[in-house]
Design a protein around this motif. Structure first.
Motif, PDB file in Angstrom:
ATOM      1  N   ASN A   1     112.113 103.368 -10.338  1.00 54.76           N
ATOM      2  CA  ASN A   1     112.651 104.408 -11.227  1.00 54.76           C
ATOM      3  C   ASN A   1     111.547 105.246 -11.853  1.00 54.76           C
ATOM      4  N   SER A   2     110.471 104.608 -12.250  1.00 54.26           N
ATOM      5  CA  SER A   2     109.376 105.322 -12.893  1.00 54.26           C
ATOM      6  C   SER A   2     108.742 106.342 -11.938  1.00 54.26           C
ATOM      7  N   PHE A   3     108.452 105.920 -10.714  1.00 51.79           N
ATOM      8  CA  PHE A   3     107.881 106.855  -9.740  1.00 51.79           C
ATOM      9  C   PHE A   3     108.849 108.003  -9.460  1.00 51.79           C
ATOM     10  N   TYR A   4     110.108 107.669  -9.295  1.00 52.53           N
ATOM     11  CA  TYR A   4     111.119 108.695  -9.028  1.00 52.53           C
ATOM     12  C   TYR A   4     111.211 109.686 -10.191  1.00 52.53           C
ATOM     13  N   ASN A   5     111.241 109.181 -11.416  1.00 52.25           N
ATOM     14  CA  ASN A   5     111.361 110.045 -12.593  1.00 52.25           C
ATOM     15  C   ASN A   5     110.147 110.950 -12.780  1.00 52.25           C
ATOM     16  N   PHE A   6     108.996 110.550 -12.259  1.00 51.40           N
ATOM     17  CA  PHE A   6     107.808 111.395 -12.342  1.00 51.40           C
ATOM     18  C   PHE A   6     107.703 112.352 -11.161  1.00 51.40           C
ATOM     19  N   GLY A   7     108.751 112.401 -10.327  1.00 55.90           N
ATOM     20  CA  GLY A   7     108.798 113.392  -9.260  1.00 55.90           C
ATOM     21  C   GLY A   7     108.246 112.957  -7.923  1.00 55.90           C
ATOM     22  N   HIS A   8     107.975 111.691  -7.759  1.00 55.03           N
ATOM     23  CA  HIS A   8     107.475 111.207  -6.473  1.00 55.03           C
ATOM     24  C   HIS A   8     108.629 110.913  -5.528  1.00 55.03           C
ATOM     25  N   ILE A   9     108.354 111.035  -4.253  1.00 59.16           N
ATOM     26  CA  ILE A   9     109.268 110.534  -3.242  1.00 59.16           C
ATOM     27  C   ILE A   9     108.893 109.063  -3.098  1.00 59.16           C
ATOM     28  N   VAL A  10     109.844 108.185  -3.328  1.00 54.57           N
ATOM     29  CA  VAL A  10     109.501 106.765  -3.409  1.00 54.57           C
ATOM     30  C   VAL A  10     110.472 105.911  -2.609  1.00 54.57           C
ATOM     31  N   SER A  11     109.930 104.878  -2.018  1.00 53.79           N
ATOM     32  CA  SER A  11     110.715 103.896  -1.285  1.00 53.79           C
ATOM     33  C   SER A  11     110.077 102.536  -1.532  1.00 53.79           C
ATOM     34  N   ASN A  12     110.853 101.497  -1.310  1.00 50.57           N
ATOM     35  CA  ASN A  12     110.254 100.180  -1.467  1.00 50.57           C
ATOM     36  C   ASN A  12     110.616  99.281  -0.299  1.00 50.57           C
ATOM     37  N   VAL A  13     109.682  98.423   0.026  1.00 50.64           N
ATOM     38  CA  VAL A  13     109.912  97.338   0.966  1.00 50.64           C
ATOM     39  C   VAL A  13     110.477  96.214   0.096  1.00 50.64           C
ATOM     40  N   PRO A  14     111.528  95.535   0.522  1.00 51.99           N
ATOM     41  CA  PRO A  14     112.135  94.508  -0.339  1.00 51.99           C
ATOM     42  C   PRO A  14     111.128  93.470  -0.858  1.00 51.99           C
ATOM     43  N   ALA A  15     111.340  93.059  -2.096  1.00 49.37           N
ATOM     44  CA  ALA A  15     110.492  92.041  -2.715  1.00 49.37           C
ATOM     45  C   ALA A  15     110.597  90.735  -1.932  1.00 49.37           C
ATOM     46  N   VAL A  16     109.480  90.025  -1.864  1.00 47.48           N
ATOM     47  CA  VAL A  16     109.410  88.772  -1.103  1.00 47.48           C
ATOM     48  C   VAL A  16     108.692  87.697  -1.901  1.00 47.48           C
ATOM     49  N   VAL A  17     108.868  86.460  -1.470  1.00 44.71           N
ATOM     50  CA  VAL A  17     108.162  85.319  -2.053  1.00 44.71           C
ATOM     51  C   VAL A  17     107.081  84.898  -1.076  1.00 44.71           C
ATOM     52  N   SER A  18     105.876  84.720  -1.570  1.00 43.72           N
ATOM     53  CA  SER A  18     104.756  84.299  -0.738  1.00 43.72           C
ATOM     54  C   SER A  18     104.189  82.984  -1.258  1.00 43.72           C
ATOM     55  N   SER A  19     103.769  82.152  -0.317  1.00 41.05           N
ATOM     56  CA  SER A  19     103.171  80.879  -0.721  1.00 41.05           C
ATOM     57  C   SER A  19     101.762  80.696  -0.164  1.00 41.05           C
ATOM     58  N   SER A  20     101.215  81.749   0.487  1.00 39.30           N
ATOM     59  CA  SER A  20      99.869  81.601   1.045  1.00 39.30           C
ATOM     60  C   SER A  20      99.198  82.956   1.235  1.00 39.30           C
ATOM     61  N   LYS A  21      97.900  82.919   1.407  1.00 35.44           N
ATOM     62  CA  LYS A  21      97.125  84.138   1.692  1.00 35.44           C
ATOM     63  C   LYS A  21      97.525  84.723   3.042  1.00 35.44           C
ATOM     64  N   ASN A  22      97.856  83.846   4.006  1.00 31.87           N
ATOM     65  CA  ASN A  22      98.298  84.331   5.316  1.00 31.87           C
ATOM     66  C   ASN A  22      99.588  85.134   5.193  1.00 31.87           C
ATOM     67  N   GLN A  23     100.526  84.627   4.399  1.00 31.37           N
ATOM     68  CA  GLN A  23     101.759  85.377   4.176  1.00 31.37           C
ATOM     69  C   GLN A  23     101.468  86.698   3.475  1.00 31.37           C
ATOM     70  N   ASP A  24     100.568  86.667   2.489  1.00 37.69           N
ATOM     71  CA  ASP A  24     100.189  87.908   1.795  1.00 37.69           C
ATOM     72  C   ASP A  24      99.690  88.949   2.794  1.00 37.69           C
ATOM     73  N   SER A  25      98.841  88.524   3.699  1.00 41.94           N
ATOM     74  CA  SER A  25      98.273  89.418   4.699  1.00 41.94           C
ATOM     75  C   SER A  25      99.360  89.965   5.624  1.00 41.94           C
ATOM     76  N   THR A  26     100.282  89.107   6.020  1.00 40.92           N
ATOM     77  CA  THR A  26     101.397  89.534   6.873  1.00 40.92           C
ATOM     78  C   THR A  26     102.272  90.549   6.150  1.00 40.92           C
ATOM     79  N   PHE A  27     102.591  90.268   4.889  1.00 42.72           N
ATOM     80  CA  PHE A  27     103.421  91.193   4.111  1.00 42.72           C
ATOM     81  C   PHE A  27     102.712  92.532   3.931  1.00 42.72           C
ATOM     82  N   TRP A  28     101.401  92.502   3.694  1.00 42.96           N
ATOM     83  CA  TRP A  28     100.641  93.739   3.554  1.00 42.96           C
ATOM     84  C   TRP A  28     100.726  94.561   4.839  1.00 42.96           C
ATOM     85  N   SER A  29     100.474  93.919   5.963  1.00 43.92           N
ATOM     86  CA  SER A  29     100.483  94.623   7.248  1.00 43.92           C
ATOM     87  C   SER A  29     101.845  95.240   7.543  1.00 43.92           C
TER      88      SER A  29
END
Length: 176
Positions: free
Chosen positions: A59-87
């Motif tokens: 909402n904040s990005f949208y209200n400041f005039g940005h075109i915004v989208s999000n990748v759904p929130a996820v739960v991570s339990s490791s650095k490997n998962q973090d890297s996968t989610f980033w990619s």
């Protein structure tokens, strides 16, 4: 007859100016895709506080005039998962022709499992972020912040306020 022609031409001029103004404004809108990654080994699902943070940042990005989208929130339990989610998130942002990708990590404390269904800033012990330019692939900003709140004043509004502050900071980093 000339009067009608002049009025018709004037209408086209006004229309052309309005289109030019609109196109010029659209050219200055930054487009942002972001993702929230929740860290807590005791939870298998994203908690309410994480979803509120996600909603408020969007909402904040949208209200400041940005075109915004999000990748759904996820739960991570490791650095490997973090890297996968980033990619995956970065690729989605790139495929969607966004200017920037932001990943926000929420590190929850041990009390989070008992407060999963309650909006509470107190369950978040630390937030970290990474902002990248899709065009260059470079990291624009990366940082973290410890979160503290008084238990008796821990409400949904605290979560929303903190998320709004974080979003304001992130908006400034992509404008540099």
């Amino acid at each position: 007859m000339k009067k009608m022609a002049w009025g018709f031409n004037m209408g086209r001029r006004i229309f052309a100016m309005a289109i030019a103004l609109f196109m010029g404004a659209a050219g200055f809108c930054a487009s942002v895709s972001f993702q929230i990654v929740q860290h807590d080994e005791s939870l298998d699902e994203v908690c309410v506080s994480t979803l509120i943070m996600e909603d408020e940042i969007l909402n904040s990005f949208y209200n400041f005039g940005h075109i915004v989208s999000n990748v759904p929130a996820v739960v991570s339990s490791s650095k490997n998962q973090d890297s996968t989610f980033w990619s995956k998130g970065y690729k989605e942002a790139s495929d969607g022709f966004f200017d920037n990708f932001i990943q926000v990590h929420l590190y929850l404390n041990s009390a989070s499992s008992s407060n999963q269904g309650k909006a509470s800033l107190g369950i978040i012990k630390k937030v970290a972020w990474k902002v990248a330019s899709i065009a260059t692939g470079n990291t624009i900003d990366e940082g973290s912040k410890n979160v503290s709140v008084q238990a008796q004043k821990d409400t949904e509004e605290n979560v929303r306020g903190f998320a709004d502050e974080l979003a304001s900071y992130l908006q400034k980093t992509i404008k540099k």
